[in-house]
Design a protein around this motif. Sequence first.
Motif, mmCIF file in Angstrom:
data_model
loop_
_atom_site.group_PDB
_atom_site.id
_atom_site.type_symbol
_atom_site.label_atom_id
_atom_site.label_comp_id
_atom_site.label_asym_id
_atom_site.label_seq_id
_atom_site.Cartn_x
_atom_site.Cartn_y
_atom_site.Cartn_z
ATOM 1 N N ALA A 126 13.321 2.039 -0.412
ATOM 2 C CA ALA A 126 13.350 3.065 1.043
ATOM 3 C C ALA A 126 12.336 3.826 0.911
ATOM 4 O O ALA A 126 11.403 4.974 1.602
ATOM 5 C CB ALA A 126 14.428 3.436 0.925
ATOM 6 N N GLU A 127 11.672 4.273 -0.013
ATOM 7 C CA GLU A 127 11.028 5.777 -0.315
ATOM 8 C C GLU A 127 9.401 4.959 -0.505
ATOM 9 O O GLU A 127 9.143 6.254 0.844
ATOM 10 C CB GLU A 127 10.931 5.666 -1.814
ATOM 11 C CG GLU A 127 11.535 6.507 -2.410
ATOM 12 C CD GLU A 127 11.299 6.885 -3.671
ATOM 13 O OE1 GLU A 127 9.936 6.971 -4.369
ATOM 14 O OE2 GLU A 127 12.419 6.923 -4.372
ATOM 15 N N VAL A 132 3.543 5.732 -3.013
ATOM 16 C CA VAL A 132 4.712 6.360 -3.696
ATOM 17 C C VAL A 132 4.457 6.222 -4.821
ATOM 18 O O VAL A 132 5.321 7.605 -5.433
ATOM 19 C CB VAL A 132 5.877 5.379 -2.772
ATOM 20 C CG1 VAL A 132 7.332 6.071 -3.637
ATOM 21 C CG2 VAL A 132 5.947 5.869 -1.286
ATOM 22 N N GLU A 133 4.361 5.146 -5.251
ATOM 23 C CA GLU A 133 4.243 5.252 -7.475
ATOM 24 C C GLU A 133 2.778 5.811 -7.669
ATOM 25 O O GLU A 133 2.349 6.392 -8.639
ATOM 26 C CB GLU A 133 4.432 3.636 -8.010
ATOM 27 C CG GLU A 133 5.223 3.514 -7.224
ATOM 28 C CD GLU A 133 6.419 3.928 -8.213
ATOM 29 O OE1 GLU A 133 5.884 4.773 -8.950
ATOM 30 O OE2 GLU A 133 7.693 3.914 -7.410
ATOM 31 N N GLU A 190 0.234 -1.009 0.080
ATOM 32 C CA GLU A 190 -0.175 0.329 -0.162
ATOM 33 C C GLU A 190 0.682 0.965 0.513
ATOM 34 O O GLU A 190 0.374 2.825 -0.330
ATOM 35 C CB GLU A 190 -0.690 -0.220 1.006
ATOM 36 C CG GLU A 190 -2.418 -0.957 1.320
ATOM 37 C CD GLU A 190 -3.119 -1.123 1.905
ATOM 38 O OE1 GLU A 190 -2.560 -0.250 2.893
ATOM 39 O OE2 GLU A 190 -3.883 -1.561 2.270
ATOM 40 N N LYS A 191 1.990 1.558 0.155
ATOM 41 C CA LYS A 191 2.729 2.671 1.212
ATOM 42 C C LYS A 191 3.480 2.948 -0.503
ATOM 43 O O LYS A 191 4.275 3.832 -0.842
ATOM 44 C CB LYS A 191 3.975 2.229 1.568
ATOM 45 C CG LYS A 191 3.144 1.794 3.278
ATOM 46 C CD LYS A 191 4.145 2.279 3.805
ATOM 47 C CE LYS A 191 3.945 2.612 5.386
ATOM 48 N NZ LYS A 191 4.540 2.098 6.857
ATOM 49 N N GLU A 242 20.516 -3.897 -7.850
ATOM 50 C CA GLU A 242 19.713 -4.071 -6.784
ATOM 51 C C GLU A 242 19.238 -2.964 -6.264
ATOM 52 O O GLU A 242 18.496 -2.109 -5.113
ATOM 53 C CB GLU A 242 21.402 -5.062 -6.075
ATOM 54 C CG GLU A 242 20.676 -6.433 -6.541
ATOM 55 C CD GLU A 242 22.071 -7.192 -5.751
ATOM 56 O OE1 GLU A 242 22.196 -6.406 -4.524
ATOM 57 O OE2 GLU A 242 22.048 -7.976 -6.000
ATOM 58 N N ASP A 243 20.653 -1.767 -6.370
ATOM 59 C CA ASP A 243 20.439 -0.424 -5.419
ATOM 60 C C ASP A 243 18.949 0.784 -5.860
ATOM 61 O O ASP A 243 18.465 0.798 -4.833
ATOM 62 C CB ASP A 243 21.442 0.011 -6.401
ATOM 63 C CG ASP A 243 22.834 -0.142 -5.075
ATOM 64 O OD1 ASP A 243 22.766 -0.894 -4.942
ATOM 65 O OD2 ASP A 243 24.329 -0.085 -6.332
ATOM 66 N N LYS A 244 18.488 0.554 -7.283
ATOM 67 C CA LYS A 244 17.742 0.564 -8.332
ATOM 68 C C LYS A 244 16.368 0.810 -6.601
ATOM 69 O O LYS A 244 16.033 0.800 -6.295
ATOM 70 C CB LYS A 244 17.609 1.446 -9.459
ATOM 71 C CG LYS A 244 17.966 2.242 -9.878
ATOM 72 C CD LYS A 244 18.125 1.594 -11.149
ATOM 73 C CE LYS A 244 18.680 2.667 -12.249
ATOM 74 N NZ LYS A 244 18.407 2.316 -13.390
ATOM 75 N N LEU A 245 15.999 -0.857 -7.314
ATOM 76 C CA LEU A 245 15.185 -1.462 -6.316
ATOM 77 C C LEU A 245 15.599 -0.967 -4.772
ATOM 78 O O LEU A 245 14.172 -0.951 -4.330
ATOM 79 C CB LEU A 245 15.541 -3.296 -5.756
ATOM 80 C CG LEU A 245 15.034 -3.377 -8.139
ATOM 81 C CD1 LEU A 245 15.520 -5.367 -7.876
ATOM 82 C CD2 LEU A 245 13.737 -3.250 -7.752
ATOM 83 N N PHE A 246 16.535 -0.938 -4.059
ATOM 84 C CA PHE A 246 16.489 -0.845 -2.743
ATOM 85 C C PHE A 246 16.239 0.559 -2.208
ATOM 86 O O PHE A 246 15.979 1.118 -1.396
ATOM 87 C CB PHE A 246 17.685 -1.552 -1.895
ATOM 88 C CG PHE A 246 17.717 -2.878 -1.299
ATOM 89 C CD1 PHE A 246 17.303 -2.970 -0.594
ATOM 90 C CD2 PHE A 246 18.544 -3.954 -2.554
ATOM 91 C CE1 PHE A 246 17.239 -4.010 0.164
ATOM 92 C CE2 PHE A 246 18.597 -5.332 -1.501
ATOM 93 C CZ PHE A 246 17.887 -5.570 -0.366
ATOM 94 N N ALA A 247 16.976 1.650 -2.885
ATOM 95 C CA ALA A 247 16.491 2.767 -2.956
ATOM 96 C C ALA A 247 14.713 2.790 -2.675
ATOM 97 O O ALA A 247 14.279 3.193 -2.292
ATOM 98 C CB ALA A 247 17.037 4.077 -3.925
#
Length: 190
Positions: free
Chosen positions: A93-94, A72-73, A67-68, A85-90
């Motif tokens: 994090a949002e 965000v999207e 839901e969050k 992985e970095d983009k997915l984790f970023a």
Amino acid sequence: MDLSKIISVAGKSGLFRIIAQGRQAIIAESLLDGKRVPVHASLRISSLDEISMYTTGDDVPLAQVLEKLYEVEKGGPSLDPKESEDKLFAKLAEALPEHDRERIYPSDVRKLFSWYGQLLKAGEFDKKDEKKEKEAKAEEEAPKAAKAAAKEEAPKKKAAAKKGAPAKTAGGSTKAKATTTVRRSAQRGA
């Protein structure tokens, strides 16, 4: 969002919605193509309702994370699960700033974004919005319905009071007692 009927089956790609319970298997419908398949008890099944994400504090249920991410999207699609992985984790994090990067595997984040995309295509988030709208309408109409019901009940109560109380029987109760005879041969042990 209600994820209690949405499952992931080990060895099968995609998510499934539980349709029915058979004798030896669960009948599930794929969210991707709508095909129904039997899911036998020997397969490992995970209900999305029971999955949670690790955070630095208490674990957060997957439904709240999804839901969050939807907020965000702004109701649109998110990253492709095949991104770095970095983009997915970023992006995670949002949606979930307190996630625990040390305990969450990259494959889990890929599953999260894959599942988000499938649920979005299947319209599960829209069902959540429709459910909230129905609840809001019901709350608005509830006081009106209660007032109307109270107006209808008042004349009925007055009419019942005018008719008087039902006549009492000799035993003092308002209901007549039914008498039944039991033959001795019908009793046990006779």
